[in-house]
Design a protein around this motif. Structure first.
Motif, PDB file in Angstrom:
ATOM      1  N   LYS A 188       0.857  -1.184   0.000  1.00 42.85           N
ATOM      2  CA  LYS A 188       0.000   0.000   0.000  1.00 42.85           C
ATOM      3  C   LYS A 188       0.895   1.236   0.000  1.00 42.85           C
ATOM      4  N   GLU A 189       0.571   2.189  -0.866  1.00 41.21           N
ATOM      5  CA  GLU A 189       1.371   3.405  -0.942  1.00 41.21           C
ATOM      6  C   GLU A 189       0.476   4.617  -1.188  1.00 41.21           C
ATOM      7  N   TRP A 190       0.511   5.569  -0.251  1.00 36.39           N
ATOM      8  CA  TRP A 190      -0.187   6.834  -0.445  1.00 36.39           C
ATOM      9  C   TRP A 190       0.652   7.719  -1.341  1.00 36.39           C
ATOM     10  N   ARG A 191       0.005   8.297  -2.357  1.00 33.75           N
ATOM     11  CA  ARG A 191       0.697   9.225  -3.254  1.00 33.75           C
ATOM     12  C   ARG A 191      -0.226  10.389  -3.569  1.00 33.75           C
ATOM     13  N   TYR A 192       0.374  11.545  -3.671  1.00 36.13           N
ATOM     14  CA  TYR A 192      -0.392  12.724  -4.069  1.00 36.13           C
ATOM     15  C   TYR A 192      -0.317  12.842  -5.583  1.00 36.13           C
TER      16      TYR A 192
END
Length: 140
Positions: A45-49
């Motif tokens: 899982k990776e949060w990216r803007y």
């Protein structure tokens, strides 16, 4: 049309922030990610803007393959899977809800892909996600 809430590029999403936004849907979030951790430990899982949508998205992958995208909304969150045309037969023959099958078959095409999105409101949504993860991993 709902608008994503996580729009400040300087505020990284964390559980405390997300839970304050999604409220009662926190239980679905916790069940969902417990199920994923238990059944799919290889999933990342990776949060990216993303500047194009001006919001944070959670990109869920297995190696280089994107499994789904997650967007946070006021009092809810949405998971979206994208499938190509060759997945149509698999989706029709799968055990996902009829509502999701219709959504896929009648949904807007983005080139050669179509989306299946789930807004969480019932326990069955978790089972549909599990089935869609299985389909996504099966389809090359």
């Amino acid at each position: 049309m709902e608008k994503p809430i996580l729009t400040d590029p300087n505020i990284f999403p964390n559980d405390e922030l997300i839970f304050s936004i999604i409220g009662k849907k926190q239980k679905f979030w916790e069940i969902l990610f417990s199920m994923i951790s238990l059944n799919y430990p290889e999933i990342n899982k990776e949060w990216r803007y993303y500047n194009d949508g001006k919001s944070w998205l959670l990109k869920v992958t297995k190696k280089t393959k994107t499994i789904f995208w997650l967007t946070v909304f006021e009092k809810n969150f949405r998971i979206t899977f994208y499938f190509g045309e060759k997945a149509e037969a698999e989706i029709i023959n799968s055990k996902i809800s009829e509502e999701l099958k219709v959504q896929f078959l009648t949904g807007q095409k983005f080139g050669k892909i179509r989306a299946i999105s789930i807004d969480f409101s019932k326990q069955k949504d978790i089972e549909n996600v599990k089935l869609l993860i299985e389909l996504k991993q099966k389809i090359k």
